[in-house]
Write an enzyme that holds these catalytic residues in place. Sequence first.
Site, PDB file in Angstrom:
ATOM      1  N   SER A  15       0.854  -1.185   0.000  1.00 60.59           N
ATOM      2  CA  SER A  15       0.000   0.000   0.000  1.00 60.59           C
ATOM      3  C   SER A  15       0.886   1.230   0.000  1.00 60.59           C
ATOM      4  O   SER A  15       2.011   1.207   0.515  1.00 60.59           O
ATOM      5  CB  SER A  15      -0.898   0.016   1.238  1.00 60.59           C
ATOM      6  OG  SER A  15      -1.511   1.282   1.416  1.00 60.59           O
ATOM      7  N   TYR A  47      -1.379  -0.817  10.120  1.00 61.72           N
ATOM      8  CA  TYR A  47      -1.506  -1.170   8.704  1.00 61.72           C
ATOM      9  C   TYR A  47      -0.283  -0.687   7.923  1.00 61.72           C
ATOM     10  O   TYR A  47       0.314  -1.434   7.136  1.00 61.72           O
ATOM     11  CB  TYR A  47      -2.778  -0.539   8.144  1.00 61.72           C
ATOM     12  CG  TYR A  47      -3.014  -0.797   6.674  1.00 61.72           C
ATOM     13  CD1 TYR A  47      -3.556  -1.999   6.230  1.00 61.72           C
ATOM     14  CD2 TYR A  47      -2.700   0.169   5.718  1.00 61.72           C
ATOM     15  CE1 TYR A  47      -3.782  -2.237   4.880  1.00 61.72           C
ATOM     16  CE2 TYR A  47      -2.919  -0.059   4.369  1.00 61.72           C
ATOM     17  CZ  TYR A  47      -3.461  -1.262   3.957  1.00 61.72           C
ATOM     18  OH  TYR A  47      -3.680  -1.496   2.618  1.00 61.72           O
TER      19      TYR A  47
END
Length: 295
Positions: free
Chosen positions: A145, A158
């Site tokens: 990401s 995350y």
Amino acid sequence: MDEAVIAVTGAAAGIGAAIAHRLATEGAIVAVGDLNLPGAEQVADAIGTAGGTAVARLVDVSIESAVKDFLHATAEAYGKLDGLVNNAADVSAATIGADTDAVTTPDHVWQRALAVNLTGSLYAIRHAVPLMLERGRGSIVNIASEAAFRGEPTRMAYAVSKAGQVALSRNTASRWGRQGIRSNVIAPGLIATDAIQRNLTEETRNEILAASASSRLGEPDDIAALTAHLLSGDGAFGSTEESASPDTRVPLAGPGTLFPDPTRSSGTRIQMHDPVIVIPASSHAASSWSSNPRS
């Protein structure tokens, strides 16, 4: 990619499903792995209906034995394992919704994010590489990401897990590259999956596009196309590669080639066999809006 056997985790929906469909279209045999077995079966059935070959398998990537069984069952069924896509991630409301910062994120949220997003990729690489080495070649793509490269006030666990995926991929490429194993990273920003589309207001969409170098939102098929390229023979000279948002700045060492336009932030820099940054047009506003950027 005809009859290449490729295992994809987190493939029941969103980006993972798009990757599975694209690989099957390219002629690969796809193992559709997911904790959501009914969803994985739907994807595999749709691939079969379209004339491709796929099998659905239940896999919880946070459990090493489950990952090993998934990969070994795939290799045993088809006689080999040519590729691996680590796409599985916990982006559930229970995890992402409580993932804030180093002070307030609960331990169980931190541990869950690392267990699925990072350790799951470790387990998959740990058990895929020996199977690939048997044939002297293989390709791994980790779906990370842009959060790995951006400083954000939230999604701490995350982001850490995705940054770890980048480091894991670099280690894999460095360790086994001379033995024919390639390892690459794609780090998407906001991707307009079905889940995102259901929750994206017109106002927010317009704000994102106004801040973007692109005239549209990224789609799962965009990530699937890049994944297929990296897994195919066309991507055989690159390892590690990373795809990030246009405002991400990651320094590179050594010579490289810029195209199509080195003066634009949406250009692409290629540096074969060294860390590479592939920078497509993508919204730098994505991370501030979305708590679930991938599924």
